[in-house]
Design a protein around this motif. Structure first.
Motif, PDB file in Angstrom:
ATOM      1  N   GLY A   1      98.954 -38.438  36.692  1.00  0.00           N
ATOM      2  CA  GLY A   1      98.661 -39.192  37.165  1.00  0.00           C
ATOM      3  C   GLY A   1      99.339 -40.324  37.250  1.00  0.00           C
ATOM      4  O   GLY A   1      98.856 -40.852  38.756  1.00  0.00           O
ATOM      5  N   PHE A   2     100.653 -40.559  37.906  1.00  0.00           N
ATOM      6  CA  PHE A   2     101.271 -41.973  38.805  1.00  0.00           C
ATOM      7  C   PHE A   2     101.550 -41.681  40.094  1.00  0.00           C
ATOM      8  O   PHE A   2     102.006 -42.403  40.195  1.00  0.00           O
ATOM      9  CB  PHE A   2     101.433 -42.454  37.467  1.00  0.00           C
ATOM     10  CG  PHE A   2     101.767 -42.902  36.535  1.00  0.00           C
ATOM     11  CD1 PHE A   2     100.639 -44.175  36.823  1.00  0.00           C
ATOM     12  CD2 PHE A   2     101.298 -42.657  35.195  1.00  0.00           C
ATOM     13  CE1 PHE A   2     100.085 -44.422  35.406  1.00  0.00           C
ATOM     14  CE2 PHE A   2     100.357 -42.701  34.206  1.00  0.00           C
ATOM     15  CZ  PHE A   2      99.655 -44.280  34.488  1.00  0.00           C
ATOM     16  N   PHE A   3     101.889 -40.341  39.835  1.00  0.00           N
ATOM     17  CA  PHE A   3     102.714 -40.451  41.199  1.00  0.00           C
ATOM     18  C   PHE A   3     101.261 -39.378  42.350  1.00  0.00           C
ATOM     19  O   PHE A   3     101.963 -39.141  43.019  1.00  0.00           O
ATOM     20  CB  PHE A   3     103.998 -39.052  40.962  1.00  0.00           C
ATOM     21  CG  PHE A   3     105.681 -40.004  40.121  1.00  0.00           C
ATOM     22  CD1 PHE A   3     105.397 -40.818  41.208  1.00  0.00           C
ATOM     23  CD2 PHE A   3     105.195 -40.271  39.413  1.00  0.00           C
ATOM     24  CE1 PHE A   3     106.600 -41.992  40.677  1.00  0.00           C
ATOM     25  CE2 PHE A   3     106.479 -40.464  38.570  1.00  0.00           C
ATOM     26  CZ  PHE A   3     107.186 -41.522  39.282  1.00  0.00           C
ATOM     27  N   GLN A   4     101.057 -38.515  41.758  1.00  0.00           N
ATOM     28  CA  GLN A   4      99.718 -37.445  42.527  1.00  0.00           C
ATOM     29  C   GLN A   4      98.626 -38.089  42.197  1.00  0.00           C
ATOM     30  O   GLN A   4      97.635 -37.837  43.281  1.00  0.00           O
ATOM     31  CB  GLN A   4     100.139 -36.363  41.805  1.00  0.00           C
ATOM     32  CG  GLN A   4     101.352 -35.213  42.443  1.00  0.00           C
ATOM     33  CD  GLN A   4     100.789 -33.843  41.556  1.00  0.00           C
ATOM     34  OE1 GLN A   4      99.642 -33.571  41.798  1.00  0.00           O
ATOM     35  NE2 GLN A   4     102.241 -33.319  42.008  1.00  0.00           N
ATOM     36  N   ASN A   5      98.090 -39.539  42.373  1.00  0.00           N
ATOM     37  CA  ASN A   5      97.028 -39.570  42.565  1.00  0.00           C
ATOM     38  C   ASN A   5      95.561 -38.846  41.666  1.00  0.00           C
ATOM     39  O   ASN A   5      94.924 -38.828  42.126  1.00  0.00           O
ATOM     40  CB  ASN A   5      97.118 -40.461  44.071  1.00  0.00           C
ATOM     41  CG  ASN A   5      95.915 -41.546  44.283  1.00  0.00           C
ATOM     42  OD1 ASN A   5      94.925 -41.860  43.001  1.00  0.00           O
ATOM     43  ND2 ASN A   5      94.970 -41.186  45.677  1.00  0.00           N
ATOM     44  N   ASP A   6      96.181 -38.747  40.541  1.00  0.00           N
ATOM     45  CA  ASP A   6      95.065 -37.935  40.296  1.00  0.00           C
ATOM     46  C   ASP A   6      94.734 -38.017  38.586  1.00  0.00           C
ATOM     47  O   ASP A   6      95.450 -37.136  37.891  1.00  0.00           O
ATOM     48  CB  ASP A   6      95.963 -35.985  40.695  1.00  0.00           C
ATOM     49  CG  ASP A   6      95.117 -35.175  39.938  1.00  0.00           C
ATOM     50  OD1 ASP A   6      93.413 -35.501  40.425  1.00  0.00           O
ATOM     51  OD2 ASP A   6      95.655 -34.092  39.972  1.00  0.00           O
TER      52      ASP A   6
ATOM     53  N   THR B   1     100.468 -47.549  40.336  1.00  0.00           N
ATOM     54  CA  THR B   1      99.392 -46.487  39.415  1.00  0.00           C
ATOM     55  C   THR B   1      98.446 -47.023  38.538  1.00  0.00           C
ATOM     56  O   THR B   1      97.471 -47.445  39.082  1.00  0.00           O
ATOM     57  CB  THR B   1      99.441 -45.326  39.592  1.00  0.00           C
ATOM     58  OG1 THR B   1     100.208 -44.983  40.719  1.00  0.00           O
ATOM     59  CG2 THR B   1      98.492 -44.692  39.759  1.00  0.00           C
TER      60      THR B   1
ATOM     61  N   GLN C   1      95.722 -43.567  48.468  1.00  0.00           N
ATOM     62  CA  GLN C   1      95.466 -44.161  47.256  1.00  0.00           C
ATOM     63  C   GLN C   1      94.986 -44.922  46.282  1.00  0.00           C
ATOM     64  O   GLN C   1      94.153 -45.404  45.896  1.00  0.00           O
ATOM     65  CB  GLN C   1      96.657 -44.530  45.559  1.00  0.00           C
ATOM     66  CG  GLN C   1      97.383 -44.143  45.265  1.00  0.00           C
ATOM     67  CD  GLN C   1      98.324 -44.772  43.839  1.00  0.00           C
ATOM     68  OE1 GLN C   1      98.967 -45.121  45.101  1.00  0.00           O
ATOM     69  NE2 GLN C   1      98.019 -44.485  42.973  1.00  0.00           N
TER      70      GLN C   1
ATOM     71  N   ALA D   1     102.930 -37.089  46.149  1.00  0.00           N
ATOM     72  CA  ALA D   1     102.946 -35.989  45.266  1.00  0.00           C
ATOM     73  C   ALA D   1     104.031 -34.432  46.048  1.00  0.00           C
ATOM     74  O   ALA D   1     104.531 -33.855  45.479  1.00  0.00           O
ATOM     75  CB  ALA D   1     101.426 -35.669  45.807  1.00  0.00           C
TER      76      ALA D   1
END
Lengths: 318, 459
Positions: A283-288, B91, B112, B420
């Protein structure tokens, strides 16, 4: 003269009798609502809080798990996120680590507090002080407690508390959180220390509800301490034991703060990556966020499964 | 009022209050466009937090002066604590749609931000009229914030990595502070001597957690001439001789020489804490790492110097570069975008003002003289002005950075999906730094599979 007595109809257990005189039956809905306005008002507040802060995020997460957002455009992608997340090589690592943590936490964090509670229950003096001592770590904010472990107890050099003790005992020292093999045991140890007080208090309350006559009878029958525990204590506390086992499983499967603080996230060679941490990572590092939502739903289903098993088991016992 | 009536009123007030508070929570700010006087209002983030008293005063002074010069613009500053350098925080704000009108982001954040649909195309607004130094900004930095020929952010800072070393420890270990290591073999030899000083000092220190391990693996790989992804960006390209060499170097220093200290799994602040305490001889970092050591971790400027990134057999073949900029939230009016650009121009891109106000920074002991931010193109007017001001007001010994500045190394940007990929590569770094029996081939193969899977999922 014969006196006949009419036997009283036994009152059904459950709802207590109202202390107020019962008036004529009201059937009008509006009046019913008006009469209970205060209760409904408080109820609405609670329901609104649940809707906004608990149920809506959960439903939103489930919806998100079937969507994909790219360039601000959200599209439905069916099971794609689930397939993608299961394909992630870290997925099974995280579940394996989480299962390992849960099993270890059940052994340490579930059994140890039970025996500590029995021990405390046996003390005749200074009971209150001992309970406070056992409960003290619970009052420490988890982050502070974990930082204590990280920098003080688990320092991998010989200056670390645990290594100093091991060295004094002429035992080999450990790399603690830096050793992939020690990551989980070390996290469980810290977690147990932090959370044991709460479980001990619940066990203690349960133990004190056991009638003393049962122990006296068992003693008269020649039962030693282990037999008393096996035949009196455990059967008498089985519901609390089952409840705490379930709570322990549900709580430990969501382990997050321990890897985050003690292992700086994934730990040595991913040995600390838990499912909850993987959700955070996606959620917060992989933009997923969609993948994170899918993983969250998978976790929800697994935990719901455990809860269902618990409800079924306790229902049978009842 | 009778008791039942009182209770009923209290209950109604409770419900009404709750309803109002929920409504308030869901109501977006309605004063973002213009104020009553026809002024343009913009919200901007990264206002220093209250504890940073001098920085906050500087910021407020800048806002006041800017508004005096531009009476039709109102700047609403927002302090969001760690948002300006904390990816999870960023984020969350992005996903929640709570970023400010003009918001800070790393160069690696572009994809992003675009995916979130929060940024607007500012190509037609960013020019010499809105930003007087626009033509002096390094075109490569504008390119980093562009996608499909459209510009989405204004670069405000740029860095490149080098070897940061502790002069005091170098001297204690009998090393020449004016002749720092040029190759990884030199680094290894120097690290052995420094760690021999004992007292828990690490000759060389390295990250392996919190995505910083992957960040540094990338930098070390660039130093060998390698790359993280293939040219088309579709596959991992580090499971090769150069990737192995990077990990082998570290493993040899950690377990062969025992020159990297006992504590590993370090992330950003951990290493700098140790450095501030004088327990680190060398590490790779950008010039502002020395600033952090001093301002946040109680170190001393005079102890630290920088040299170019070492390479395998000579100087590094490439060095990692990165930086930051400001995005503009989608839906702003043209007037708001222009006002935002004016503010960024004033606070971040004008020599002598804002971040370049060296006359103000010098007596406040904020470092002046570091070879950063590498913002303006070589030979540009703005660069000349900025360099003159920097030299005239330097309060750090520029000689400590002279070798670094005099030896430019080709800068390579961060890979696509950098954060990532860095998260995946953390495991390879932690493997060689925490496990003496780690299998480098297996670590690289696992990381390669993960990165390829990640890239195919993102495509």
């Amino acid at each position: 003269m014969t006196i006949t007595t009419v036997p009283e109809t036994p009152r059904k257990p459950g709802r207590p009798m109202s202390p107020y005189p019962v008036g004529p039956q009201r059937t009008n809905l509006g009046r019913k609502v008006r009469d209970n306005l205060t209760g409904h008002a408080f109820l609405i507040g609670a329901v609104l809080c649940f809707v906004v802060f608990s149920w809506y995020p959960m439903i939103r997460g489930i919806v998100m798990s079937f969507q994909r957002t790219r360039r601000g455009e959200t599209t439905w992608v069916g099971w794609d996120n689930y397939l993608r997340i299961v394909d992630d090589p870290s997925f099974w690592t995280a579940w394996k680590n989480t299962a390992y943590f849960t099993v270890l936490a059940l052994v340490l964090g579930y059994v140890v507090p039970f025996f500590v509670a029995i021990l405390l229950n046996e003390f005749r003096h200074a009971k209150g002080y001992l309970r406070i001592l056992v409960y003290l770590p619970v009052m420490l904010p988890p982050a502070s407690a974990l930082f204590l472990f990280k920098f003080y107890a688990y320092d991998p050099s010989e200056a670390g508390l645990f290594n100093a003790i091991l060295k004094a005992l002429h035992l080999p020292t450990s790399q603690w959180m830096q050793s992939p093999g020690m990551t989980m045991p070390a996290m469980v140890l810290a977690s147990t220390w932090m959370n044991m007080g709460g479980a001990v208090l619940i066990y203690l309350a349960s133990l004190q509800n056991i009638p003393g006559e049962l122990y006296e009878a068992a003693e008269l029958d020649g039962a030693g301490i282990w037999k008393r525990i096996r035949h009196v204590t455990i059967p008498q506390t089985r519901l609390i034991l089952a409840l705490l086992a379930m709570l322990q499983i549900v709580a430990t499967m969501q382990v997050f703060i321990e890897p985050l603080i003690l292992a700086n996230g994934a730990g040595a060679e991913d040995s600390a990556t838990s499912v909850a941490y993987l959700i955070y990572q996606h959620g917060f590092f992989q933009n997923d966020l969609n993948g994170a939502a899918a993983l969250g739903v998978i976790m929800l289903v697994v935990l719901a499964g455990f809860s269902a098993v618990y409800v079924r088991l306790t229902a049978k016992q009842d | 009022m009778s008791v039942p009536q009182y209770r009923r009123a209290a209950a109604l007030a409770l419900v009404a209050g709750l309803g109002l508070s929920l409504t308030a929570c869901s109501t977006k700010s309605d004063d973002k466009d213009t104020t009553a006087g026809g002024k343009v209002t913009i919200t901007v983030d990264c206002q220093p937090v209250g504890a940073q008293k001098e920085l906050l005063k500087n910021w407020n002074d800048d806002v006041a002066e800017f508004q005096r010069q531009n009476p039709d613009i109102v700047i609403k500053s927002v302090s969001v604590g760690e948002q300006c350098n904390n990816p999870p925080d960023f984020t969350a704000r992005l996903a929640g749609g709570t970023v400010t009108d003009v918001f800070y982001g790393y160069m690696t954040d572009l994809q992003q931000v675009l995916d979130s649909g929060q940024a607007m195309d500012i190509s037609e607004y960013a020019n010499k009229d809105t930003v007087p130094t626009w033509d002096s900004i390094d075109p490569a930095l504008k390119e980093v914030f562009s996608d499909g020929g459209k510009l989405y952010a204004v670069p405000v800072k740029n860095y490149s990595m080098g070897l940061v070393y502790n002069k005091a420890l170098f001297q204690q270990a009998g090393l020449d502070v004016n002749n720092p290591p040029k190759t990884w073999a030199d680094v290894r030899a120097a690290a052995k001597k420094i760690s021999a000083l004992g007292n828990g000092i690490a000759g060389y220190s390295e990250y392996s957690a919190g995505n910083t391990g992957g960040w540094h693996f990338t930098s070390l790989l660039y130093s060998q001439g390698g790359r993280v992804l293939t040219e088309d960006g579709k596959k991992a390209d580090f499971n090769n001789a150069m990737g192995k060499q990077v990990l082998q170097n570290l493993k040899d220093m950690r377990y062969g020489d025992n020159s990297m200290g006992a504590r590993q799994l370090l992330q950003w602040g951990d290493l700098l804490t140790n450095a501030g305490a004088g327990k680190v001889g060398m590490f790779i970092g950008a010039p502002d790492a020395t600033q952090a050591i001093v301002s946040q971790f109680q170190g001393k400027f005079q102890d630290w110097a920088m040299s170019p990134l070492p390479g395998q057999d000579g100087l590094a073949k490439g060095t990692l570069g990165g930086g930051e900029g400001y995005f503009f939230k989608k839906g702003l009016t043209p007037e708001q975008v222009k006002a935002g650009l004016k503010w960024i121009a004033y606070q971040k891109l004008t020599p002598g003002k804002g971040q370049f106000d060296y006359v103000r920074a010098k007596p406040q002991n904020y470092p002046v003289g570091l070879p950063q931010p590498l913002l303006f193109a070589n030979g540009s007017d703005a660069q000349k002005q900025e360099l003159e001001l920097r030299k005239a007001n330097a309060n750090v010994d520029t000689a400590n950075f002279a070798i670094f500045e005099a030896t430019p190394i080709p800068i390579k940007g961060e890979p696509r999906n950098a954060q990532a990929i860095y998260a995946v590569l953390d495991a390879a770094m932690s493997g060689v730094l925490t496990n003496p029996n780690s299998n480098i081939d297996a670590l690289l193969k696992t990381a390669e599979d993960k990165v390829n899977q990640l890239l195919s999922a993102q495509s």
